[in-house]
Design a protein around this motif. Structure first.
Motif, mmCIF file in Angstrom:
data_model
loop_
_atom_site.group_PDB
_atom_site.id
_atom_site.type_symbol
_atom_site.label_atom_id
_atom_site.label_comp_id
_atom_site.label_asym_id
_atom_site.label_seq_id
_atom_site.Cartn_x
_atom_site.Cartn_y
_atom_site.Cartn_z
ATOM 1 N N PHE A 51 62.434 34.501 27.134
ATOM 2 C CA PHE A 51 62.491 33.709 25.894
ATOM 3 C C PHE A 51 62.698 32.232 26.208
ATOM 4 N N ARG A 52 63.578 31.962 27.179
ATOM 5 C CA ARG A 52 63.893 30.567 27.513
ATOM 6 C C ARG A 52 62.689 29.863 28.143
ATOM 7 N N THR A 53 62.059 30.500 29.134
ATOM 8 C CA THR A 53 60.948 29.850 29.839
ATOM 9 C C THR A 53 59.694 29.735 28.966
ATOM 10 N N HIS A 54 59.558 30.637 27.996
ATOM 11 C CA HIS A 54 58.377 30.596 27.126
ATOM 12 C C HIS A 54 58.673 29.962 25.759
ATOM 13 N N LYS A 55 59.905 29.446 25.628
ATOM 14 C CA LYS A 55 60.316 28.695 24.433
ATOM 15 C C LYS A 55 60.129 29.503 23.144
ATOM 16 N N SER A 57 61.961 31.476 20.090
ATOM 17 C CA SER A 57 63.205 31.542 19.334
ATOM 18 C C SER A 57 63.653 33.000 19.212
ATOM 19 N N LYS A 58 64.885 33.274 19.650
ATOM 20 C CA LYS A 58 65.428 34.626 19.558
ATOM 21 C C LYS A 58 65.559 35.056 18.098
ATOM 22 N N ILE A 59 65.897 34.123 17.241
ATOM 23 C CA ILE A 59 66.060 34.412 15.811
ATOM 24 C C ILE A 59 64.720 34.762 15.176
ATOM 25 N N ARG A 60 63.668 34.053 15.603
ATOM 26 C CA ARG A 60 62.336 34.264 15.022
ATOM 27 C C ARG A 60 61.570 35.413 15.683
ATOM 28 N N PHE A 61 62.084 35.905 16.830
ATOM 29 C CA PHE A 61 61.342 36.914 17.580
ATOM 30 C C PHE A 61 60.993 38.172 16.768
ATOM 31 N N PRO A 62 61.906 38.737 15.962
ATOM 32 C CA PRO A 62 61.523 39.927 15.177
ATOM 33 C C PRO A 62 60.320 39.673 14.268
ATOM 34 N N TYR A 128 62.691 51.923 15.615
ATOM 35 C CA TYR A 128 63.920 51.211 15.259
ATOM 36 C C TYR A 128 63.659 49.715 15.117
ATOM 37 N N PRO A 129 64.329 49.050 14.162
ATOM 38 C CA PRO A 129 64.200 47.590 14.034
ATOM 39 C C PRO A 129 64.871 46.907 15.219
ATOM 40 N N LEU A 130 64.262 45.860 15.729
ATOM 41 C CA LEU A 130 64.790 45.158 16.903
ATOM 42 C C LEU A 130 66.209 44.653 16.695
ATOM 43 N N ILE A 131 66.528 44.280 15.466
ATOM 44 C CA ILE A 131 67.855 43.702 15.215
ATOM 45 C C ILE A 131 68.970 44.734 15.400
ATOM 46 N N PHE A 132 68.648 46.028 15.307
ATOM 47 C CA PHE A 132 69.669 47.064 15.446
ATOM 48 C C PHE A 132 69.874 47.495 16.895
#
Length: 209
Positions: A51-55, A57-62, A128-132
């Protein structure tokens, strides 16, 4: 003997990586994150580092992942099964109950299994949803099926699979032909590492003696 063997789907049974890279890069251009140039960029790193190297957003990933799965659905007929895993599944199904736990959609998985004549090998498919997170699904399964933690084992290809299995108190077989390579998987100490699908059968043969 394990009462239930749970498989991951992407990178373990289905080679969605081949189809997935062009889809990922299309989303990268659309949402301004860094394209995936080489498969090694994925296999040699943790998800956090990726996530960091490819920029990304963890929040936007789902949100990105949902769109990724929608595009994958259009190409699911082109997704190939990993060589020899089909026979492994059929052999295990003779003596064990099998299930699938995956972040992919149930629709995608069912289409793929039907195409490869594997739809009757699995007792259930849990999406399963990623957030869980996967560990919560494992804990739910243990409770629902009225099993002990040692009655289940997971087969997956990612570091996250090892982490989730350990969190749920389960054993795990890590496979090296998917999203993470052997060197990075070894660091998290899975119970067994399979370099080829036949190794999975060897594990159960030794365990059941």
């Amino acid at each position: 003997m394990y009462k239930l063997i749970i498989f991951d789907f992407d990178g373990t049974i289905a080679n969605t990586i081949e189809i997935g890279i062009p889809i990922f890069n299309k989303l990268a251009n659309k949402y301004n994150f860094v394209e995936l140039k080489k498969l090694e960029e994925l296999q040699n790193t943790t998800l956090k580092e990726f996530f960091r190297t490819h920029k990304i957003s963890k929040i936007r990933f789902p949100f990105y992942f949902r769109e990724f799965l929608e595009d994958l659905n259009k190409s699911i007929d082109d997704v190939k099964i990993y060589p020899d895993i089909k026979e492994v599944i059929k052999k295990l199904n003779k003596h064990h109950k099998l299930g699938i736990v995956s972040a992919n959609t149930k629709e995608n998985i069912q289409k793929f299994l039907k195409k490869n004549n594997l739809e009757f090998c699995f007792d259930f498919i849990y999406n399963y949803p990623l957030i869980f997170g996967k560990s919560r699904v494992f804990k739910k399964l243990i409770k629902e099926k009225k099993l002990k933690k040692e009655d289940l084992i997971y087969i997956g290809d990612e570091l996250r699979d090892i982490e989730a299995s350990k969190k749920a108190g389960m054993n795990i077989i890590s496979v090296t032909w998917g999203f993470n390579n052997k060197n990075i998987l070894k660091k998290e100490n899975p119970n067994f590492i399979a370099d080829k699908p036949e190794d999975i059968l060897l594990f159960f043969k030794k365990f059941n003696k």
